[in-house]
Design an enzyme around this catalytic site. Structure first.
Site, PDB file in Angstrom:
ATOM      1  N   ASP A 203       0.843  -1.183   0.094  1.00  0.00           N
ATOM      2  CA  ASP A 203      -0.057  -0.168   0.006  1.00  0.00           C
ATOM      3  C   ASP A 203       0.793   1.150  -0.146  1.00  0.00           C
ATOM      4  O   ASP A 203       1.981   1.197   0.822  1.00  0.00           O
ATOM      5  CB  ASP A 203      -0.735  -0.172   1.182  1.00  0.00           C
ATOM      6  CG  ASP A 203      -2.001   0.880   1.343  1.00  0.00           C
ATOM      7  OD1 ASP A 203      -2.789   0.721   0.335  1.00  0.00           O
ATOM      8  OD2 ASP A 203      -2.089   1.963   2.055  1.00  0.00           O
ATOM      9  N   GLU A 254       1.950  -0.304  -4.825  1.00  0.00           N
ATOM     10  CA  GLU A 254       0.851   0.623  -5.252  1.00  0.00           C
ATOM     11  C   GLU A 254       1.431   2.143  -5.120  1.00  0.00           C
ATOM     12  O   GLU A 254       2.107   2.723  -4.281  1.00  0.00           O
ATOM     13  CB  GLU A 254      -0.208   0.780  -4.306  1.00  0.00           C
ATOM     14  CG  GLU A 254      -1.281   1.621  -4.488  1.00  0.00           C
ATOM     15  CD  GLU A 254      -2.048   2.619  -3.617  1.00  0.00           C
ATOM     16  OE1 GLU A 254      -3.300   2.836  -3.912  1.00  0.00           O
ATOM     17  OE2 GLU A 254      -1.713   2.471  -2.435  1.00  0.00           O
TER      18      GLU A 254
HETATM   19  C1  NOJ Z   1      -4.310   3.082  -0.815  1.00  0.00           C
HETATM   20  C2  NOJ Z   1      -5.410   2.020  -0.650  1.00  0.00           C
HETATM   21  O1  NOJ Z   1      -5.790   1.320  -2.167  1.00  0.00           O
HETATM   22  C3  NOJ Z   1      -6.745   2.832  -0.082  1.00  0.00           C
HETATM   23  O2  NOJ Z   1      -7.830   2.330  -0.264  1.00  0.00           O
HETATM   24  C4  NOJ Z   1      -6.370   3.252   1.285  1.00  0.00           C
HETATM   25  O3  NOJ Z   1      -7.570   4.043   1.616  1.00  0.00           O
HETATM   26  C5  NOJ Z   1      -5.201   3.980   1.153  1.00  0.00           C
HETATM   27  N1  NOJ Z   1      -4.155   3.403   0.535  1.00  0.00           N
HETATM   28  C6  NOJ Z   1      -4.758   3.939   2.669  1.00  0.00           C
HETATM   29  O4  NOJ Z   1      -4.235   3.091   3.143  1.00  0.00           O
END
Ligand code: NOJ
Ligand code: CA
Length: 517
Positions: A203, A254
Site C-alpha cells: 500500500d 501501489e
Molecule cells: C491506498 C488504498 O488502496 C486505499 O484504499 C487506502 O484508503 C489508502 N491506501 C490508505 O491505506
C-alpha cells in the site's frame, strides 16, 4: 520450474478481490475468507493465475481494513487464521497464487504499537510514529495535507504533541527511519511468506518515508512527504526479504507517480519492486492517440530488464464500465489482456459491473464522509460481486453492506456464463488466448500507432505475430490491415474469417488477428 523459464508473474494474470464484497458465508452481509475459498473454482474457470486480497487483518475498519491493528492475524469479521490457511491450501490445490495486501505506511490508531507510542513522550515506542511539537503559532508542525482532506497532523492532548497521518487521523504513519519499525514490519512479512503467500501488494509505497527534517511543501516543487530517495533502499530490502524464499515471490508497489518516477521503483539492478503498479491507463483519457502515447512512453522509459504491467480498475477508482461506458469497456478488456506486461483485473470488471449509486444515507467510505459531495467516495466501485440473479446476487443471504447493482439480474456470473457473447465470455476467451499464444503473454510489442481513433499494435514471439485493432470511437472505421485471420472480436463474431488488406471495424469494436506467416 526450470531455471530459464520466466517467473509465473510475467506470464500470469492477477485478479483483485475486495474481500468485503466478494462472497459472504455467514449472512452478516460482509464477504469473508471462507467466501473467497468457496469461489476459487470461479477464478479457475475465468483463467487467472493469482488473486490479490485487499486487507483482512484485525482492524477497527475506519478505512475498511487499510487501518491495520494486527499484522499477523485475521479480523473475526473475515474469519480466522485457520480460514486463511484453508483458503491458501485450496488456492494452491488449484494452482492459484495468493498475494496479500500489506499496509506498511501506517497502522490503525488502535494498534498496540500506537497505543504505547501515544501513552507518553518517553515510551520506548514513541519514535515508532512521527510526533512533533506544534509550530510556533500553535498549529501543525508543517503544511502537509492528508489524502482524505485537512491537515496531515492531529494534536494529541495527552502528551501535547501532534502525530502525522497521511490518511485518516485513525491511520498514524509509522516512522520508517526507525530501525525497529523496519524489523517489525519485515517480521510480519516473513510470517505470511512462511505460510506460502506468493507476494505482497504494498500500500502507498511511494509515501513510506518522509523528509528527514519534515520540511513544509512548497508550491511547484517536489513534495517532501512523497517519493523520497530513501524509499528505494527500503523497497530493495523488502525485495531481498521476498527473494530469500523460493518460488519467485512478487513485490507489487501501489504507486501513483508520473512514468519517469514510477519506473525508478524497479530499483537499481532490478532490485526494487518487480511490478510498480502502472495506473496510467486509468489516468489517461480514453482516446487512441493519448493511449498510444502513454504505452509508447512507458515502454521507452522501462529499464532493460523491467517487466511492464497495467491496471484498469481497483477499489479506489470509479469502475471501468462507468468511466468509459459498457461498449468501450469491452475494448478495454482486449487492450488490457493483449498488451505486453502483467495485467491486474478488478473483481466484477469481467462482468461489466458499473458504479453503484450511493445515497447520502448509504455512504460508508471515510473519503466521502470527510469531504461530502466532492465525488471522492469509493463506495460505488466496491459494491458486491454479482454471482446470480437472486435478489442479493448470491453474495449474501443477509443485508449487503453496500447496495447490490440494480442490473444484477442480467449482469451476474451465472447468466453471463450461458451467453456466448457476454462480457464474461469475452474475458474468458481473452484470458484463454493470452495463455495459449506466447506472442500475447511473452512477445514483443511493436508498431504501436493511432489511426483515426483506432489504436493498433503488434505482438510477436518467435516469428509469429498477432495484430490488435481497437476502435476507441463511436463510429465504424475502415483501416489498412495486413493479411491474417480473426482470432477474436469484442463483438464476438467472425472468428476464423480472413482479413486484409482492409479491416472494417464497428463502433467500439476490437479485433485480434493472427497474421499470416
Ligand atoms: C491506498 C488504498 O488502496 C486505499 O484504499 C487506502 O484508503 C489508502 N491506501 C490508505 O491505506
Ligand atoms: Ca460474512
Amino acid at each position: 520450474m526450470p531455471a530459464n523459464s520466466s517467473p509465473w508473474w510475467k506470464t500470469g494474470v492477477i485478479y483483485q478481490v475486495y474481500p468485503r464484497s466478494f462472497q459472504d458465508t455467514n449472512s452478516d452481509g460482509i464477504g469473508d475468507l471462507p467466501g473467497i475459498t468457496r469461489r476459487l473454482d470461479y477464478l479457475v474457470s475465468l483463467g487467472v493465475d493469482a488473486l490479490w486480497i485487499s486487507p483482512f487483518y484485525p482492524s477497527p475498519m475506519a478505512d475498511f481494513g487499510y487501518d491495520v491493528a494486527h499484522y499477523t492475524e485475521v479480523d473475526p469479521l473475515f474469519g480466522s487464521l485457520a480460514d486463511f490457511d484453508a483458503l491458501l491450501a485450496a488456492a494452491h490445490a488449484r494452482n492459484l497464487k495468493v498475494i496479500l495486501d500489506f499496509v506498511p505506511n501506517h497502522t490503525s490508531d488502535q494498534h498496540p504499537w500506537f497505543l504505547e507510542s501515544r501513552s507518553s513522550r518517553t515510551n520506548p515506542k514513541r519514535d515508532w510514529y512521527l510526533w512533533r511539537a506544534a509550530a510556533p503559532d500553535g498549529g501543525p508542525p508543517n503544511n502537509w495535507l492528508s489524502h482524505f482532506g485537512g491537515p496531515a497532523w492531529t494534536f494529541d492532548q495527552l502528551t501535547g504533541q501532534f502525530y502525522l497521518h497521511s490518511f485518516l487521523n485513525e491511520q498514524p504513519d509509522l516512522n520508517w527511519r526507525n530501525p525497529e519499525v523496519r524489523e517489525a514490519i519485515y517480521a510480519a512479512m516473513r510470517f505470511w511468506l512462511d505460510k506460502g503467500v506468493a507476494g505482497f501488494r504494498m500500500d502507498v509505497l511511494w509515501l513510506l518515508i518522509k523528509d528527514e527534517h519534515l520540511r513544509s511543501n512548497l508550491a511547484d516543487s517536489k513534495p517532501y512527504n512523497a517519493d523520497q530517495p530513501e524509499t528505494h533502499e527500503i523497497v530493495a530490502t523488502m525485495r531481498s526479504i521476498l527473494d530469500a524464499y523460493p518460488g519467485d515471490r512478487l513485490l507489487i508497489g501501489e504507486i501513483y507517480l508520473p512514468l519517469p518516477q514510477l519506473v525508478a521503483y524497479y530499483g537499481a539492478q532490478m532490485q526494487g519492486a518487480q511490478l510498480p503498479f502502472n495506473f496510467h491507463l486509468i489516468l489517461t483519457r480514453w482516446e487512441a492517440n493519448a493511449i498510444a502515447a502513454v504505452i509508447q512512453t512507458y515502454e521507452s522509459l522501462l529499464p532493460t530488464a523491467a517487466w511492464p504491467n497495467y491496471v484498469l480498475g481497483n477499489h479506489d477508482q470509479s469502475r471501468l464500465a462507468t468511466r468509459i461506458g459498457p461498449a468501450q469497456a469491452r475494448v478495454a478488456a482486449m487492450l488490457l489482456l493483449t498488451l505486453r506486461g502483467t495485467p491486474t483485473l478488478y473483481y466484477g470488471d469481467e462482468l461489466g459491473m458499473t458504479d453503484v449509486p450511493i445515497s447520502p444515507a448509504e455512504v460508508r467510505d471515510p473519503a466521502e464522509r470527510n469531504q461530502p459531495g466532492l465525488g471522492l467516495g469509493r463506495d460505488p466501485e466496491r459494491s458486491p460481486m454479482l454471482w446470480d440473479a437472486t435478489p442479493n446476487a448470491g453474495f449474501t443471504t443477509g443485508t449487503p453492506w453496500l447496495p447490490i447493482l440494480s442490473t444484477h439480474a442480467t449482469l451476474n456470473v451465472e447468466t453471463q456464463t450461458t451467453q456466448p457473447a457476454s462480457m464474461l465470455a469475452l474475458y474468458r476467451k481473452l484470458l484463454a488466448l493470452r495463455r495459449e499464444h506466447a506472442a500475447l503473454h511473452s512477445g514483443s510489442l511493436t508498431d504501436i500507432s493511432a489511426y483515426e481513433g483506432v489504436l493498433t499494435y503488434r505482438r510477436t514471439h518467435e516469428g509469429r505475430s498477432l495484430q490488435v485493432f481497437l476502435n476507441l470511437t463511436t463510429e465504424h472505421r475502415s483501416i489498412p490491415c495486413p493479411a491474417g485471420r480473426i482470432l477474436l472480436t469484442t463483438i464476438m463474431d467472425g472468428e476464423g474469417a480472413p482479413v486484409g488488406p482492409t479491416l472494417i471495424l464497428e463502433a467500439a469494436e476490437g479485433v485480434l488477428i493472427q497474421l499470416d506467416d
